[in-house]
Design a protein around this motif. Structure first.
Motif, PDB file in Angstrom:
ATOM      1  N   GLN A   1      -2.116   9.315  -1.777  1.00 22.48           N
ATOM      2  CA  GLN A   1      -3.241   9.888  -1.039  1.00 22.48           C
ATOM      3  C   GLN A   1      -2.804  11.126  -0.270  1.00 22.48           C
ATOM      4  O   GLN A   1      -3.516  12.138  -0.229  1.00 22.48           O
ATOM      5  CB  GLN A   1      -3.837   8.847  -0.087  1.00 22.48           C
TER       6      GLN A   1
ATOM      7  N   ASP B   1      -0.027   3.865  -2.843  1.00 18.89           N
ATOM      8  CA  ASP B   1      -1.371   4.415  -2.621  1.00 18.89           C
ATOM      9  C   ASP B   1      -1.381   5.381  -1.441  1.00 18.89           C
ATOM     10  O   ASP B   1      -1.982   6.463  -1.513  1.00 18.89           O
ATOM     11  CB  ASP B   1      -2.379   3.292  -2.375  1.00 18.89           C
TER      12      ASP B   1
ATOM     13  N   THR C   1       0.813  -1.222   0.000  1.00 15.95           N
ATOM     14  CA  THR C   1       0.000   0.000   0.000  1.00 15.95           C
ATOM     15  C   THR C   1       0.847   1.273   0.000  1.00 15.95           C
ATOM     16  O   THR C   1       0.309   2.372   0.133  1.00 15.95           O
ATOM     17  CB  THR C   1      -0.933   0.022   1.222  1.00 15.95           C
TER      18      THR C   1
END
Length: 261
Positions: free
Chosen positions: A197, A193, A190
């Motif tokens: 973000q 991501d 992750t």
């Protein structure tokens, strides 16, 4: 030969990827110049609001290219001029990061050592995978990491920095977060991501406010308390007089989204 820096743009975010995995993205003279050139281009690009600095391969950055450095010892002066040029070029490139109008986020997937750790410390923000490790381990080969020390001591407490510099030991991502070297730790899966973000959250803010704020943030760090407040006050006045800021304040009071230009 593939580009040493790959640039990927989306939604006002420029993602720069170190692309020399075969030598662990070492900061060779060519890599330093490629990264400096990419940063110069972004600094003049008003469409970019946030920069992400990532890397291909197992390592984020293994520091200077030791093979290239050793080859300079064959020069007439034993490499003195080449070493001076290398460290000067690297220092100029590192200083471009805090001077850049846009916030820069390091996305650290693997080891960041010596000048690679310096690169992370020079960024405004950093997100790391749980598998990442950080060190200024030049002392292990008899070379104190004096230039990485400059960025490191501005990112972590002095005693923690000195321990890393003198022992050459690595710290994991959790310890790096405790010390303030990185902001967030996530899983390797992750990492991108999570980083994107964070970048998207910042990119959604008023760009003029972020640019004014970043410059003031770094300026006031170098000042005494009185001068820091004077600098910050000037920034607040400059910011609050922007038409988009007036609209943002009105929108907040009227409980509606701002309509920014």
């Amino acid at each position: 030969m593939p580009d040493l820096i790959q640039r990927q743009d989306s939604d006002h975010i420029a993602r720069l990827v170190l692309n020399s995995p075969e030598n662990y993205n070492a900061l060779s003279t060519q890599m330093i110049e490629a990264l400096a050139q990419a940063l110069r281009q972004i600094g003049d690009d008003d469409s970019v609001r946030v920069v992400v600095l990532a890397a291909q391969g197992k390592a984020f950055c293994a520091g200077h290219d030791l093979r290239q450095m050793q080859s300079a010892r064959g020069d007439v002066d034993g490499g003195a001029a080449a070493f001076a040029d290398l460290f000067d070029a690297c220092a100029r490139m590192m200083q471009m990061i805090p001077a850049l109008p846009q916030p820069v986020i390091a996305e650290v997937q693997g080891i960041a050592t010596a000048a690679g750790c310096q690169l992370v410390a020079s960024c405004d923000l950093a997100v790391a995978a749980e598998t990442a490790r950080f060190g200024v381990n030049g002392v292990n080969i008899g070379l104190f990491c004096a230039t990485p020390m400059v960025a490191l001591t501005r990112a972590v407490p002095p005693k923690a920095a000195f321990e890393m510099l003198t022992t050459g030991e690595f710290i994991d991502a959790a310890r790096a977060q405790q010390l303030g070297l990185i902001n967030r730790v996530t899983t390797p899966e992750t990492l991108t991501d999570t980083t994107m973000q964070m970048a998207a959250t910042i990119a959604a803010k008023l760009p003029a406010a972020i640019r004014l704020g970043k410059r003031a943030f770094h300026d006031q760090l170098r000042l005494g308390l009185t001068d820091a407040y004077a600098t910050a006050g000037q920034t607040m006045c400059q910011n609050i007089l922007l038409p988009d800021t007036a609209e943002g304040m009105a929108a907040f009071l009227e409980k509606r989204p701002p309509s920014w230009s």
